[in-house]
Write a protein that holds these residues in place. Sequence first.
Motif, PDB file in Angstrom:
ATOM      1  N   SER A 191       0.887  -1.164   0.000  1.00  0.00           N
ATOM      2  CA  SER A 191       0.000   0.000   0.000  1.00  0.00           C
ATOM      3  C   SER A 191       0.918   1.205   0.000  1.00  0.00           C
ATOM      4  CB  SER A 191      -0.918   0.014   1.226  1.00  0.00           C
ATOM      5  OG  SER A 191      -1.817   1.104   1.147  1.00  0.00           O
ATOM      6  N   VAL A 192       1.077   1.797  -1.184  1.00  0.00           N
ATOM      7  CA  VAL A 192       2.145   2.769  -1.387  1.00  0.00           C
ATOM      8  C   VAL A 192       1.834   3.583  -2.634  1.00  0.00           C
ATOM      9  CG1 VAL A 192       3.522   1.146  -2.753  1.00  0.00           C
ATOM     10  CG2 VAL A 192       4.683   2.979  -1.514  1.00  0.00           C
ATOM     11  N   GLY A 193       2.405   4.766  -2.721  1.00  0.00           N
ATOM     12  CA  GLY A 193       2.214   5.584  -3.907  1.00  0.00           C
ATOM     13  C   GLY A 193       2.931   4.983  -5.100  1.00  0.00           C
ATOM     14  N   PRO A 194       2.201   4.711  -6.175  1.00  0.00           N
ATOM     15  CA  PRO A 194       2.842   4.087  -7.343  1.00  0.00           C
ATOM     16  C   PRO A 194       3.495   5.121  -8.247  1.00  0.00           C
ATOM     17  CG  PRO A 194       0.484   4.299  -7.718  1.00  0.00           C
ATOM     18  CD  PRO A 194       0.747   4.830  -6.330  1.00  0.00           C
ATOM     19  N   PRO A 195       4.533   4.741  -9.000  1.00  0.00           N
ATOM     20  CA  PRO A 195       5.236   3.454  -8.924  1.00  0.00           C
ATOM     21  C   PRO A 195       6.195   3.445  -7.735  1.00  0.00           C
ATOM     22  CG  PRO A 195       6.298   4.852 -10.543  1.00  0.00           C
ATOM     23  CD  PRO A 195       5.101   5.623 -10.047  1.00  0.00           C
ATOM     24  N   THR A 205      13.586  -7.852 -12.970  1.00  0.00           N
ATOM     25  CA  THR A 205      14.301  -9.128 -12.910  1.00  0.00           C
ATOM     26  C   THR A 205      13.397 -10.344 -13.096  1.00  0.00           C
ATOM     27  OG1 THR A 205      14.088  -9.162 -10.492  1.00  0.00           O
ATOM     28  CG2 THR A 205      16.079  -8.170 -11.416  1.00  0.00           C
ATOM     29  N   ARG A 206      12.089 -10.191 -12.815  1.00  0.00           N
ATOM     30  CA  ARG A 206      11.137 -11.287 -12.982  1.00  0.00           C
ATOM     31  C   ARG A 206       9.891 -10.762 -13.677  1.00  0.00           C
ATOM     32  NH1 ARG A 206      11.896 -15.795  -9.699  1.00  0.00           N
ATOM     33  NH2 ARG A 206      10.384 -16.716 -11.138  1.00  0.00           N
ATOM     34  N   ASP A 207       9.180 -11.627 -14.361  1.00  0.00           N
ATOM     35  CA  ASP A 207       7.904 -11.253 -14.982  1.00  0.00           C
ATOM     36  C   ASP A 207       6.823 -11.273 -13.901  1.00  0.00           C
ATOM     37  OD1 ASP A 207       9.079 -11.081 -17.494  1.00  0.00           O
ATOM     38  OD2 ASP A 207       8.654 -13.179 -17.985  1.00  0.00           O
ATOM     39  N   ILE A 208       6.184 -10.119 -13.709  1.00  0.00           N
ATOM     40  CA  ILE A 208       5.205 -10.008 -12.631  1.00  0.00           C
ATOM     41  C   ILE A 208       3.810  -9.742 -13.186  1.00  0.00           C
ATOM     42  CG2 ILE A 208       6.964  -9.141 -11.040  1.00  0.00           C
ATOM     43  CD1 ILE A 208       5.555  -6.361 -11.299  1.00  0.00           C
ATOM     44  N   ARG A 209       2.831  -9.987 -12.342  1.00  0.00           N
ATOM     45  CA  ARG A 209       1.449  -9.652 -12.666  1.00  0.00           C
ATOM     46  C   ARG A 209       0.828  -8.944 -11.465  1.00  0.00           C
ATOM     47  NH1 ARG A 209      -0.253 -14.304 -14.205  1.00  0.00           N
ATOM     48  NH2 ARG A 209      -1.187 -15.069 -12.263  1.00  0.00           N
ATOM     49  N   LEU A 210       0.115  -7.846 -11.722  1.00  0.00           N
ATOM     50  CA  LEU A 210      -0.634  -7.174 -10.670  1.00  0.00           C
ATOM     51  C   LEU A 210      -2.067  -7.669 -10.701  1.00  0.00           C
ATOM     52  CD1 LEU A 210       1.830  -5.056 -11.242  1.00  0.00           C
ATOM     53  CD2 LEU A 210       0.451  -3.645  -9.705  1.00  0.00           C
ATOM     54  N   ILE A 211      -2.582  -8.022  -9.529  1.00  0.00           N
ATOM     55  CA  ILE A 211      -3.914  -8.599  -9.417  1.00  0.00           C
ATOM     56  C   ILE A 211      -4.937  -7.484  -9.243  1.00  0.00           C
ATOM     57  CG2 ILE A 211      -5.375 -10.200  -8.141  1.00  0.00           C
ATOM     58  CD1 ILE A 211      -2.948 -11.455  -9.593  1.00  0.00           C
ATOM     59  N   GLY A 212      -5.896  -7.410 -10.162  1.00  0.00           N
ATOM     60  CA  GLY A 212      -6.919  -6.379 -10.095  1.00  0.00           C
ATOM     61  C   GLY A 212      -8.091  -6.773  -9.215  1.00  0.00           C
ATOM     62  N   GLN A 232      -7.074   3.460 -10.457  1.00  0.00           N
ATOM     63  CA  GLN A 232      -6.554   2.743 -11.618  1.00  0.00           C
ATOM     64  C   GLN A 232      -5.027   2.836 -11.668  1.00  0.00           C
ATOM     65  OE1 GLN A 232      -8.129   0.986 -14.192  1.00  0.00           O
ATOM     66  NE2 GLN A 232     -10.054   1.132 -13.074  1.00  0.00           N
ATOM     67  N   LEU A 233      -4.375   1.681 -11.635  1.00  0.00           N
ATOM     68  CA  LEU A 233      -2.938   1.626 -11.890  1.00  0.00           C
ATOM     69  C   LEU A 233      -2.746   1.660 -13.401  1.00  0.00           C
ATOM     70  CD1 LEU A 233      -2.149  -1.229  -9.364  1.00  0.00           C
ATOM     71  CD2 LEU A 233      -1.471   1.168  -9.100  1.00  0.00           C
ATOM     72  N   ALA A 234      -2.042   2.655 -13.896  1.00  0.00           N
ATOM     73  CA  ALA A 234      -1.952   2.873 -15.336  1.00  0.00           C
ATOM     74  C   ALA A 234      -1.150   1.790 -16.038  1.00  0.00           C
ATOM     75  CB  ALA A 234      -1.315   4.239 -15.609  1.00  0.00           C
ATOM     76  N   ALA A 235      -1.563   1.462 -17.255  1.00  0.00           N
ATOM     77  CA  ALA A 235      -0.806   0.522 -18.084  1.00  0.00           C
ATOM     78  C   ALA A 235       0.615   1.046 -18.272  1.00  0.00           C
ATOM     79  CB  ALA A 235      -1.486   0.347 -19.435  1.00  0.00           C
ATOM     80  N   ALA A 244      -4.275  -1.419 -17.788  1.00  0.00           N
ATOM     81  CA  ALA A 244      -4.569  -0.797 -16.501  1.00  0.00           C
ATOM     82  C   ALA A 244      -5.172  -1.831 -15.560  1.00  0.00           C
ATOM     83  CB  ALA A 244      -5.523   0.374 -16.684  1.00  0.00           C
ATOM     84  N   VAL A 245      -4.941  -1.641 -14.275  1.00  0.00           N
ATOM     85  CA  VAL A 245      -5.424  -2.567 -13.259  1.00  0.00           C
ATOM     86  C   VAL A 245      -6.204  -1.779 -12.214  1.00  0.00           C
ATOM     87  CG1 VAL A 245      -4.745  -4.157 -11.412  1.00  0.00           C
ATOM     88  CG2 VAL A 245      -3.527  -4.194 -13.607  1.00  0.00           C
ATOM     89  N   GLN A 246      -7.429  -2.235 -11.934  1.00  0.00           N
ATOM     90  CA  GLN A 246      -8.259  -1.556 -10.931  1.00  0.00           C
ATOM     91  C   GLN A 246      -7.917  -2.037  -9.530  1.00  0.00           C
ATOM     92  OE1 GLN A 246     -12.669  -0.223 -10.886  1.00  0.00           O
ATOM     93  NE2 GLN A 246     -12.740  -2.359 -10.246  1.00  0.00           N
ATOM     94  N   THR A 247      -7.755  -1.066  -8.617  1.00  0.00           N
ATOM     95  CA  THR A 247      -7.525  -1.391  -7.215  1.00  0.00           C
ATOM     96  C   THR A 247      -8.202  -0.318  -6.367  1.00  0.00           C
ATOM     97  OG1 THR A 247      -5.838  -1.944  -5.567  1.00  0.00           O
ATOM     98  CG2 THR A 247      -5.274  -0.230  -7.180  1.00  0.00           C
ATOM     99  N   ILE A 248      -7.731  -0.132  -5.145  1.00  0.00           N
ATOM    100  CA  ILE A 248      -8.262   0.913  -4.282  1.00  0.00           C
ATOM    101  C   ILE A 248      -7.137   1.856  -3.873  1.00  0.00           C
ATOM    102  CG2 ILE A 248     -10.291  -0.267  -3.378  1.00  0.00           C
ATOM    103  CD1 ILE A 248      -8.604  -1.191  -1.020  1.00  0.00           C
ATOM    104  N   GLY A 249      -7.488   3.115  -3.628  1.00  0.00           N
ATOM    105  CA  GLY A 249      -6.529   4.118  -3.201  1.00  0.00           C
ATOM    106  C   GLY A 249      -6.901   4.674  -1.841  1.00  0.00           C
ATOM    107  N   ILE A 250      -5.880   5.130  -1.106  1.00  0.00           N
ATOM    108  CA  ILE A 250      -6.067   5.688   0.227  1.00  0.00           C
ATOM    109  C   ILE A 250      -5.148   6.899   0.371  1.00  0.00           C
ATOM    110  CG2 ILE A 250      -6.106   5.230   2.716  1.00  0.00           C
ATOM    111  CD1 ILE A 250      -5.458   2.328   0.442  1.00  0.00           C
ATOM    112  N   PRO A 251      -5.668   8.054   0.831  1.00  0.00           N
ATOM    113  CA  PRO A 251      -4.804   9.228   0.998  1.00  0.00           C
ATOM    114  C   PRO A 251      -3.717   9.013   2.054  1.00  0.00           C
ATOM    115  CG  PRO A 251      -7.130   9.833   1.075  1.00  0.00           C
ATOM    116  CD  PRO A 251      -7.070   8.340   1.154  1.00  0.00           C
ATOM    117  N   ASN A 252      -2.581   9.659   1.852  1.00  0.00           N
ATOM    118  CA  ASN A 252      -1.512   9.721   2.852  1.00  0.00           C
ATOM    119  C   ASN A 252      -1.502  11.119   3.465  1.00  0.00           C
ATOM    120  OD1 ASN A 252       0.172   7.132   2.687  1.00  0.00           O
ATOM    121  ND2 ASN A 252      -0.093   7.692   0.548  1.00  0.00           N
ATOM    122  N   VAL A 253      -1.424  11.160   4.774  1.00  0.00           N
ATOM    123  CA  VAL A 253      -1.578  12.414   5.510  1.00  0.00           C
ATOM    124  C   VAL A 253      -0.269  12.762   6.215  1.00  0.00           C
ATOM    125  CG1 VAL A 253      -2.993  13.660   7.183  1.00  0.00           C
ATOM    126  CG2 VAL A 253      -3.995  11.780   5.873  1.00  0.00           C
TER     127      VAL A 253
END
Length: 323
Positions: A191-195, A205-212, A232-235, A244-253
Amino acid sequence: MKTLRSLYATAAAASMLAVALPASAQQLSIATGGTGGVYYPIGGGFAEMINNHIEGAQATAEVTGASVENMGLIMRGDADLALALADTVYQAYTGTDDFEGRQIENTRALASVYPNAVQLVTLTESDIESIADLAGKRVSVGAPGSGTELNARALLEANGISYEDFTPQRLNFNETADAIRDGDIDAGFWSVGPPTSSILNLAATRDIRLIGLSDEEVANAQEEEAVFAPYQLAAGMYDGMDEAVQTIGIPNVLVVNADMDEELAYQLTQLLFENTDELIAVHPAANDTTVEFTMESTPVPLHPGALRYFEEVGAEIPDRLRP
């Protein structure tokens, strides 16, 4: 963002922050997170801005366990500023959920800096295609005391998944990336600001997949935590991420103790919003550091010094942000 930000710039921006601070405020500690996330570079960048622009002040970014630990540091006065997820900040302020019985009423905000995105990562060769597929797997849910674990647990429980359904590992961002790379775990939450650097390095180094997440899974998560929002995590954000991958976002304060000197809080807030380009140069997550985002997303009252700045620039301040 530039246009919005310029609406709030003042003629005093170039010559501001010339007032020397009280001796008690000269050494400032900023509680951040692990080195593989965004809190540490954002906190380090802001510390450098303080050192360069506020006369007599010296700030240092401290590596911590992130959100939950950071709220305790603010409560005890062991840190002057801290970055923390909005849900963690709200729970601490109200004494609810993980902070039941240890309410931190002296929490005040300077700003909401940028939104986190919950990112669930596995290897492309994995058979994990959804959060339901985590059953029976080895999964990193984030470092102990981190906002990542709070977010991961809330997301999973809202969708009928408990820690009993898989083998949870409490690893920080770099440890999670290493464990996925080495095959020691099957998936991991960030849970972090992307990227974020640790995922970027893993994808190199490895082929990864993000789970939507499905629309229903997002809606269930929002019922669990009001601060969650679709994101939305951008393509192309990471190597091999073609869609693009759909997830959830949360503000950082950015939070402080209510006892912080009002003039210092004012200068820190002014510095953040009138020199944002310096922070963007450190990490692109700061593109979301706007007055509007703070007004919309901050879950606890503003410090009086911050409130004075926002009043000066003509922001529409919701009643909930006034102490």
